[in-house]
Design an enzyme around this catalytic site. Structure first.
Site, PDB file in Angstrom:
ATOM      1  N   ALA A   1       1.751   0.931   3.595  1.00 35.97           N
ATOM      2  CA  ALA A   1       0.508   1.121   4.346  1.00 35.97           C
ATOM      3  C   ALA A   1      -0.008   2.515   4.020  1.00 35.97           C
ATOM      4  O   ALA A   1       0.762   3.396   3.608  1.00 35.97           O
ATOM      5  CB  ALA A   1       0.794   0.967   5.833  1.00 35.97           C
TER       6      ALA A   1
ATOM      7  N   GLY B   1       4.960  -1.255   3.798  1.00 36.96           N
ATOM      8  CA  GLY B   1       4.078  -2.425   3.842  1.00 36.96           C
ATOM      9  C   GLY B   1       4.115  -3.247   2.566  1.00 36.96           C
ATOM     10  O   GLY B   1       3.799  -4.437   2.585  1.00 36.96           O
TER      11      GLY B   1
ATOM     12  N   GLU C   1       7.080  -5.374   2.892  1.00 34.36           N
ATOM     13  CA  GLU C   1       6.769  -6.326   3.965  1.00 34.36           C
ATOM     14  C   GLU C   1       5.826  -7.437   3.495  1.00 34.36           C
ATOM     15  O   GLU C   1       6.017  -8.602   3.848  1.00 34.36           O
ATOM     16  CB  GLU C   1       6.157  -5.562   5.158  1.00 34.36           C
ATOM     17  CG  GLU C   1       7.199  -4.679   5.846  1.00 34.36           C
ATOM     18  CD  GLU C   1       6.588  -3.677   6.821  1.00 34.36           C
ATOM     19  OE1 GLU C   1       5.631  -2.967   6.440  1.00 34.36           O
ATOM     20  OE2 GLU C   1       7.059  -3.612   7.963  1.00 34.36           O
TER      21      GLU C   1
ATOM     22  N   GLU D   1      10.063   3.979   6.406  1.00 31.51           N
ATOM     23  CA  GLU D   1       9.260   4.426   7.553  1.00 31.51           C
ATOM     24  C   GLU D   1       9.938   5.459   8.436  1.00 31.51           C
ATOM     25  O   GLU D   1       9.282   6.376   8.938  1.00 31.51           O
ATOM     26  CB  GLU D   1       8.855   3.218   8.415  1.00 31.51           C
ATOM     27  CG  GLU D   1       7.761   2.361   7.795  1.00 31.51           C
ATOM     28  CD  GLU D   1       8.282   1.272   6.879  1.00 31.51           C
ATOM     29  OE1 GLU D   1       9.483   1.296   6.530  1.00 31.51           O
ATOM     30  OE2 GLU D   1       7.496   0.390   6.510  1.00 31.51           O
TER      31      GLU D   1
HETATM   32  N1  CAA Z   1      -0.421   5.728   1.337  1.00 29.71           N
HETATM   33  C1  CAA Z   1      -1.449   6.452   0.831  1.00 29.71           C
HETATM   34  N2  CAA Z   1      -1.462   6.943  -0.427  1.00 29.71           N
HETATM   35  C2  CAA Z   1      -0.386   6.711  -1.185  1.00 29.71           C
HETATM   36  C3  CAA Z   1       0.724   5.985  -0.734  1.00 29.71           C
HETATM   37  C4  CAA Z   1       0.670   5.472   0.592  1.00 29.71           C
HETATM   38  N3  CAA Z   1       1.658   4.719   1.116  1.00 29.71           N
HETATM   39  N4  CAA Z   1       1.647   5.923  -1.709  1.00 29.71           N
HETATM   40  C5  CAA Z   1       1.126   6.597  -2.754  1.00 29.71           C
HETATM   41  N5  CAA Z   1      -0.103   7.067  -2.452  1.00 29.71           N
HETATM   42  C6  CAA Z   1      -1.000   7.865  -3.290  1.00 29.71           C
HETATM   43  C7  CAA Z   1      -0.556   9.308  -3.372  1.00 29.71           C
HETATM   44  O1  CAA Z   1      -1.001  10.041  -2.240  1.00 29.71           O
HETATM   45  C8  CAA Z   1      -1.217   9.755  -4.644  1.00 29.71           C
HETATM   46  O2  CAA Z   1      -2.573   9.997  -4.404  1.00 29.71           O
HETATM   47  P1  CAA Z   1      -3.286  11.347  -5.029  1.00 29.71           P
HETATM   48  O3  CAA Z   1      -3.176  11.161  -6.516  1.00 29.71           O
HETATM   49  O4  CAA Z   1      -4.672  11.274  -4.492  1.00 29.71           O
HETATM   50  O5  CAA Z   1      -2.469  12.495  -4.543  1.00 29.71           O
HETATM   51  C9  CAA Z   1      -1.140   8.498  -5.522  1.00 29.71           C
HETATM   52  O6  CAA Z   1      -0.938   7.424  -4.637  1.00 29.71           O
HETATM   53  C10 CAA Z   1       0.011   8.541  -6.501  1.00 29.71           C
HETATM   54  O7  CAA Z   1       1.197   8.790  -5.748  1.00 29.71           O
HETATM   55  P2  CAA Z   1       2.281   9.909  -6.152  1.00 29.71           P
HETATM   56  O8  CAA Z   1       1.605  11.052  -6.816  1.00 29.71           O
HETATM   57  O9  CAA Z   1       3.077  10.201  -4.925  1.00 29.71           O
HETATM   58  O10 CAA Z   1       3.129   9.104  -7.226  1.00 29.71           O
HETATM   59  P3  CAA Z   1       4.655   9.336  -7.595  1.00 29.71           P
HETATM   60  O11 CAA Z   1       4.907   8.518  -8.811  1.00 29.71           O
HETATM   61  O12 CAA Z   1       4.995  10.768  -7.636  1.00 29.71           O
HETATM   62  O13 CAA Z   1       5.471   8.698  -6.358  1.00 29.71           O
HETATM   63  C11 CAA Z   1       5.995   7.028  -4.693  1.00 29.71           C
HETATM   64  C12 CAA Z   1       5.403   7.324  -6.100  1.00 29.71           C
HETATM   65  C13 CAA Z   1       7.492   7.317  -4.696  1.00 29.71           C
HETATM   66  C14 CAA Z   1       5.737   5.567  -4.390  1.00 29.71           C
HETATM   67  C15 CAA Z   1       5.290   7.945  -3.676  1.00 29.71           C
HETATM   68  O14 CAA Z   1       3.869   7.843  -3.840  1.00 29.71           O
HETATM   69  C16 CAA Z   1       5.609   7.583  -2.253  1.00 29.71           C
HETATM   70  O15 CAA Z   1       6.676   7.897  -1.757  1.00 29.71           O
HETATM   71  N6  CAA Z   1       4.646   6.927  -1.555  1.00 29.71           N
HETATM   72  C17 CAA Z   1       4.803   6.589  -0.154  1.00 29.71           C
HETATM   73  C18 CAA Z   1       5.748   5.417   0.010  1.00 29.71           C
HETATM   74  C19 CAA Z   1       5.966   5.137   1.472  1.00 29.71           C
HETATM   75  O16 CAA Z   1       6.485   5.918   2.216  1.00 29.71           O
HETATM   76  N7  CAA Z   1       5.539   3.931   1.897  1.00 29.71           N
HETATM   77  C20 CAA Z   1       5.653   3.501   3.265  1.00 29.71           C
HETATM   78  C21 CAA Z   1       4.404   3.807   4.030  1.00 29.71           C
HETATM   79  S1  CAA Z   1       4.592   3.544   5.759  1.00 29.71           S
HETATM   80  C22 CAA Z   1       4.332   1.884   5.993  1.00 29.71           C
HETATM   81  O17 CAA Z   1       4.157   1.129   5.070  1.00 29.71           O
HETATM   82  C23 CAA Z   1       4.324   1.482   7.432  1.00 29.71           C
HETATM   83  C24 CAA Z   1       4.336   0.039   7.678  1.00 29.71           C
HETATM   84  O18 CAA Z   1       5.347  -0.615   7.668  1.00 29.71           O
HETATM   85  C25 CAA Z   1       3.104  -0.628   8.055  1.00 29.71           C
END
Ligand code: CAA
Length: 277
Positions: A63, A108, A111, A131
């Site tokens: 998400a 998400g 999920e 999360e």
């Molecule tokens: N939400 C918003 N933006 C996201 C995102 C997310 N979940 N995941 C990645 N992005 C964005 C980053 O902010 C980045 O944007 P910018 O270029 O504008 O900075 C772009 O995507 C590329 O991401 P990274 O530079 O971080 O890429 P990376 O290769 O270094 O890392 C990754 C990849 C390990 C997937 C890392 O992006 C990451 O950890 N993302 C978050 C993953 C996460 O925690 N997901 C769970 C979210 S909570 C949820 O989903 C709740 C629920 O159950 C409903």
């Protein structure tokens, strides 16, 4: 639509979450567009769906953390409901949905793949529910579907530790059915990427499903999904009703007729063109 693309290949529909700049993260707009895309699928001409993410790196990275970062308690609950409503629509969609997981399937993303009927992935896929590291619980069904899919003990370990797992481990614990790698020729050149092989396999599986009797396939999905929610006596009663409902359909007559004809004369037609009737 800005973030969700739909493509039809014969009787298979391919839905692509296309927000590559944010690794296909699910914000409210993506969720709305996904819901609308599923609502618009023509069930007369489509017998199986594939859900994937744009690009080679990410299926869905979760998400949208930016959008969630300022939510109040009430807004958090409403955002969870928005995701859950779309994922329940996918889970109970009348025809099968195959998740072709082409990279990150986190939060998400994991999920939404679990709301699909079948998961297959490329070898760069990574699954996880990170999360608790963000100060929240999984919010789009992760606490429920992960435990149902891989068992409570393994689900609790993944969720409490927020540890992401790679494709081979996801296969070992039954979260995905198959993992696809790139094809490399003798000179070491990549002739097909892992995503290309994944999509070819997804399409082959979806076409194989689409060639079966559609009413029977739909009834199998309903029987499995609904039966899993109730005790075994109620579950087999659900199956009885859906089994019975297949009789007197044109497809049941054609499928069984074809088998009986083949017994008399093995040269008789072997492929049944089911009519969804
Ligand atoms: N939400 C918003 N933006 C996201 C995102 C997310 N979940 N995941 C990645 N992005 C964005 C980053 O902010 C980045 O944007 P910018 O270029 O504008 O900075 C772009 O995507 C590329 O991401 P990274 O530079 O971080 O890429 P990376 O290769 O270094 O890392 C990754 C990849 C390990 C997937 C890392 O992006 C990451 O950890 N993302 C978050 C993953 C996460 O925690 N997901 C769970 C979210 S909570 C949820 O989903 C709740 C629920 O159950 C409903």
């Amino acid at each position: 639509m800005e973030f969700v693309k739909y493509e039809q290949k014969d009787m298979v529909g391919i839905i692509t979450i296309d927000r590559e700049k944010a690794l296909n993260a699910l914000n409210s707009q993506v969720l709305d567009e996904l819901g609308e895309t599923f609502d618009a699928v023509d069930l007369n001409t489509t017998r199986c769906l594939i859900l994937t993410g744009a690009g080679e790196k990410s299926f869905v990275a979760g998400a949208d953390i930016g959008e969630m970062s300022t939510l109040t308690k009430a807004e958090g609950t409403a955002f969870g409901k928005k995701g859950n409503d779309v994922f329940l629509k996918i889970e109970s969609f009348p025809i099968p949905v195959i998740a072709a997981v082409n990279g990150f399937a986190l939060g998400g993303g994991c999920e939404i793949s679990m709301s699909c009927d079948i998961r297959i992935c490329s070898d760069n896929a990574m699954f996880g529910q990170p999360e608790v590291g963000l100060g929240i619980t999984p919010g789009f069904g992760g606490t429920q579907r992960l435990a149902r899919l891989i068992g409570a003990g393994m689900a609790k370990q993944m969720i409490y530790t927020a540890r992401n797992i790679k494709a081979d481990e996801a296969k070992r614990i039954g979260l995905v059915n198959e993992v696809y790698s790139a094809t490399v020729d003798e000179a070491g050149n990549v002739t097909a990427t892992a995503k290309e092989n994944l999509m070819a396999a997804a399409l082959k599986m979806a076409s194989g499903i689409a060639a079966q009797a559609p009413i029977a396939v739909r009834n199998c999905k309903k029987a499995i999904n609904e039966g899993l929610q109730v005790d075994i006596e109620k579950a087999v009663a659900i199956e009885e009703d859906l089994f019975g409902a297949c009789f007197e359909t044109e497809d049941q007559r054609a499928g069984m007729g074809n088998f009986l004809k083949k017994k008399d004369d093995p040269t008789k037609v072997k492929v049944v063109e089911f009519k969804n009737a």
